[in-house]
Enzyme design. Structure first.
Site, PDB file in Angstrom:
ATOM      1  N   LEU A  27       0.909  -1.167   0.135  1.00  0.00           N
ATOM      2  CA  LEU A  27       0.045   0.001   0.047  1.00  0.00           C
ATOM      3  C   LEU A  27       0.913   1.223  -0.088  1.00  0.00           C
ATOM      4  O   LEU A  27       0.385   2.329  -0.400  1.00  0.00           O
ATOM      5  CB  LEU A  27      -0.762   0.030   1.380  1.00  0.00           C
ATOM      6  N   GLY A  28       1.911   1.212   0.707  1.00  0.00           N
ATOM      7  CA  GLY A  28       2.787   2.320   0.872  1.00  0.00           C
ATOM      8  C   GLY A  28       4.096   1.885   1.386  1.00  0.00           C
ATOM      9  O   GLY A  28       4.364   0.984   2.119  1.00  0.00           O
ATOM     10  N   GLU A  29       4.994   2.964   1.534  1.00  0.00           N
ATOM     11  CA  GLU A  29       6.072   2.781   2.173  1.00  0.00           C
ATOM     12  C   GLU A  29       6.455   3.912   3.029  1.00  0.00           C
ATOM     13  O   GLU A  29       6.379   5.120   2.615  1.00  0.00           O
ATOM     14  CB  GLU A  29       7.436   2.725   1.313  1.00  0.00           C
ATOM     15  N   GLY A  30       6.764   3.834   4.336  1.00  0.00           N
ATOM     16  CA  GLY A  30       7.257   4.862   5.257  1.00  0.00           C
ATOM     17  C   GLY A  30       8.898   5.058   5.274  1.00  0.00           C
ATOM     18  O   GLY A  30       9.297   4.133   4.405  1.00  0.00           O
ATOM     19  N   TYR A  32      10.585   4.185   7.504  1.00  0.00           N
ATOM     20  CA  TYR A  32      11.362   2.809   7.973  1.00  0.00           C
ATOM     21  C   TYR A  32      10.477   1.516   8.107  1.00  0.00           C
ATOM     22  O   TYR A  32      10.342   0.468   8.759  1.00  0.00           O
ATOM     23  CB  TYR A  32      11.938   2.873   9.434  1.00  0.00           C
ATOM     24  N   LYS A  34       7.330  -0.914   5.716  1.00  0.00           N
ATOM     25  CA  LYS A  34       6.485  -1.066   4.355  1.00  0.00           C
ATOM     26  C   LYS A  34       5.051  -1.475   4.909  1.00  0.00           C
ATOM     27  O   LYS A  34       4.893  -2.255   5.979  1.00  0.00           O
ATOM     28  CB  LYS A  34       7.027  -2.409   3.820  1.00  0.00           C
ATOM     29  N   VAL A  35       4.068  -0.796   4.297  1.00  0.00           N
ATOM     30  CA  VAL A  35       2.682  -1.158   4.600  1.00  0.00           C
ATOM     31  C   VAL A  35       1.985  -2.006   3.434  1.00  0.00           C
ATOM     32  O   VAL A  35       2.200  -1.633   2.210  1.00  0.00           O
ATOM     33  CB  VAL A  35       1.962   0.070   4.752  1.00  0.00           C
ATOM     34  N   LYS A  54       1.584  -2.940   8.851  1.00  0.00           N
ATOM     35  CA  LYS A  54       2.819  -2.012   8.844  1.00  0.00           C
ATOM     36  C   LYS A  54       3.781  -2.922   9.302  1.00  0.00           C
ATOM     37  O   LYS A  54       4.085  -3.661  10.269  1.00  0.00           O
ATOM     38  CB  LYS A  54       2.762  -1.048   9.712  1.00  0.00           C
ATOM     39  N   ASP A 148       2.525  15.477  13.088  1.00  0.00           N
ATOM     40  CA  ASP A 148       2.680  15.166  11.677  1.00  0.00           C
ATOM     41  C   ASP A 148       1.541  15.076  10.914  1.00  0.00           C
ATOM     42  O   ASP A 148       1.239  14.420  10.007  1.00  0.00           O
ATOM     43  CB  ASP A 148       3.605  14.011  11.487  1.00  0.00           C
TER      44      ASP A 148
HETATM   45  P1  ATP Z   1       6.577   8.080   7.449  1.00  0.00           P
HETATM   46  O1  ATP Z   1       7.826   7.770   7.427  1.00  0.00           O
HETATM   47  O2  ATP Z   1       6.257   8.820   6.042  1.00  0.00           O
HETATM   48  O3  ATP Z   1       6.247   8.967   8.568  1.00  0.00           O
HETATM   49  P2  ATP Z   1       5.555   5.638   8.203  1.00  0.00           P
HETATM   50  O4  ATP Z   1       6.699   4.719   8.229  1.00  0.00           O
HETATM   51  O5  ATP Z   1       5.202   6.084   9.551  1.00  0.00           O
HETATM   52  O6  ATP Z   1       5.749   6.946   7.175  1.00  0.00           O
HETATM   53  P3  ATP Z   1       2.765   5.495   7.283  1.00  0.00           P
HETATM   54  O7  ATP Z   1       2.622   6.762   6.911  1.00  0.00           O
HETATM   55  O8  ATP Z   1       2.210   5.135   8.591  1.00  0.00           O
HETATM   56  O9  ATP Z   1       4.247   4.724   7.393  1.00  0.00           O
HETATM   57  O10 ATP Z   1       2.418   4.575   6.150  1.00  0.00           O
HETATM   58  C1  ATP Z   1       3.156   4.730   4.710  1.00  0.00           C
HETATM   59  C2  ATP Z   1       2.021   4.705   3.602  1.00  0.00           C
HETATM   60  O11 ATP Z   1       1.351   3.421   3.735  1.00  0.00           O
HETATM   61  C3  ATP Z   1       0.973   5.934   3.824  1.00  0.00           C
HETATM   62  O12 ATP Z   1       1.282   6.703   3.127  1.00  0.00           O
HETATM   63  C4  ATP Z   1      -0.504   5.105   3.302  1.00  0.00           C
HETATM   64  O13 ATP Z   1      -0.062   4.916   1.811  1.00  0.00           O
HETATM   65  C5  ATP Z   1      -0.213   3.407   3.887  1.00  0.00           C
HETATM   66  N1  ATP Z   1      -0.872   3.115   4.833  1.00  0.00           N
HETATM   67  C6  ATP Z   1      -0.571   3.287   6.211  1.00  0.00           C
HETATM   68  N2  ATP Z   1      -1.341   2.850   7.040  1.00  0.00           N
HETATM   69  C7  ATP Z   1      -2.566   2.749   6.043  1.00  0.00           C
HETATM   70  C8  ATP Z   1      -3.822   2.201   6.634  1.00  0.00           C
HETATM   71  N3  ATP Z   1      -4.332   1.936   7.820  1.00  0.00           N
HETATM   72  N4  ATP Z   1      -4.780   1.968   5.747  1.00  0.00           N
HETATM   73  C9  ATP Z   1      -4.356   2.169   4.222  1.00  0.00           C
HETATM   74  N5  ATP Z   1      -3.157   2.474   3.781  1.00  0.00           N
HETATM   75  C10 ATP Z   1      -2.224   2.891   4.816  1.00  0.00           C
END
Ligand code: ATP
Length: 301
Positions: A27-30, A32, A34-35, A54, A148
């Site tokens: 779905l996405g990557e933060g 640190y 992977k989601v 996550k 944030d």
């Molecule tokens: P960052 O380093 O940018 O703060 P992070 O590691 O905290 O990111 P998240 O922002 O929580 O990670 O998640 C990364 C991506 O995953 C999000 O931009 C979103 O696209 C997807 N995502 C995260 N949580 C969810 C969710 N509950 N439902 C759907 N998509 C999600």
């Protein structure tokens, strides 16, 4: 199944399937993590939930993140339960990885939505903003500051509701407590956060809400220069509302008073919740101006 130093490391699929998860796409990557999306058949129940998993790799994430930021996110998420906040269902650790199972918002994030659709109509802006305020009211009521808030962290559900996500920088802060840590993204950060002076978290969250409110109706950043010094200079002035959109004066009044450089003049959450732009159409659904063929945005009074 992978092999590191002759020891067999189970894959994410193997670890998660033992707990009733069927992994799907990324779905996405933060920074640190992977989601990934997954279906979760809750143990002992016939219910199947759409979840977001996550996955944090302990071996590649920085020590500071593993020891300080992530445990804080976990502890906060464990207690959060609100219609406008992403809920955590489950959390576990195996094979040097941490797995957080979260309620999944299936309709992407607000940034993608605005980029795709263009600026939002008044009714939609109002609905999303009201929901964000409800979520923030709940969090601030628990003395949790998010730190944030940005369009990427406002997720949309299939029911078209806002869910606040990503508690990576969030922390519990009492009213009198101050912080000096720079968190979040410069474009959404309050002047006191950018200037590195001690700040009280709730008003900096409020500032970020103002930036999001501006973006929804204008499809522009209120402070859109790439240089930090220019953002800091612009933050001292009233944001430039695009004239061609003929925005509702009460909407502009609300945004202007949220984006007040001077903390003493900046609206509080209570001020926002009682502002007439929010209250007058709060309980009175109006036709969405976005269906008009001439203009999809907020109309003037
Ligand atoms: P960052 O380093 O940018 O703060 P992070 O590691 O905290 O990111 P998240 O922002 O929580 O990670 O998640 C990364 C991506 O995953 C999000 O931009 C979103 O696209 C997807 N995502 C995260 N949580 C969810 C969710 N509950 N439902 C759907 N998509 C999600």
């Amino acid at each position: 199944m992978g092999r590191i130093n002759n020891s067999v490391v189970p894959s994410d699929d193997e670890i998660l399937s033992k707990r009733g998860y069927k992994l799907d796409r990324v779905l996405g990557e933060g920074s640190y993590s992977k989601v990934k999306s997954a279906l979760w058949k809750k143990p002992g129940s016939n219910e199947t939930l759409q979840v977001a998993i996550k996955i944090i790799n302990r071996t590649t994430a920085p020590q500071d993140f593993i020891e300080r930021f992530w445990p804080r996110e976990r502890d906060l998420m464990e207690v959060l339960q609100h219609d406008n906040v992403i809920q955590m269902f489950d959390i576990f650790s195996e094979a040097n990885k941490i797995y957080m199972s979260l309620e999944r918002a299936t309709h992407g994030d607000l940034l993608d939505y605005v980029q795709l659709k263009g600026r939002l109509g008044e009714q939609e802006t109002h609905k999303y903003f009201s929901e964000m305020c409800n979520g923030i009211k709940y969090l601030h009521g628990l003395q949790i500051v998010h730190r944030d808030l940005k369009c990427e962290n406002m997720l949309l559900t299939a029911q078209n509701s806002i869910k606040i996500a990503d508690f990576g920088f969030a922390r519990k802060m009492s009213k009198s407590e101050i912080s000096k840590t720079f968190c979040g993204s410069a474009a959404y950060a309050a002047p006191e956060v950018l200037r590195g002076v001690p700040y009280e978290g709730t008003s900096s969250d409020i500032w970020s809400l103002g930036v999001i409110l501006f973006i929804m109706a204008c499809a522009l950043m209120p402070f859109r220069d790439t240089s930090l010094s220019k953002i800091l200079k612009d933050q001292k002035n009233t944001p430039n509302f695009p004239e061609k959109h003929k925005l509702n004066k009460r909407y502009c009044h609300l945004v202007t008073n949220i984006l007040r450089y001077d903390l003493k003049k900046r609206f509080s959450l209570q001020d926002i919740l009682h502002h007439d732009w929010l209250t007058t159409i709060y309980n009175k659904p109006r036709p969405d101006p976005s269906v008009s063929s001439t203009d999809s945005g907020i109309e003037s009074d």
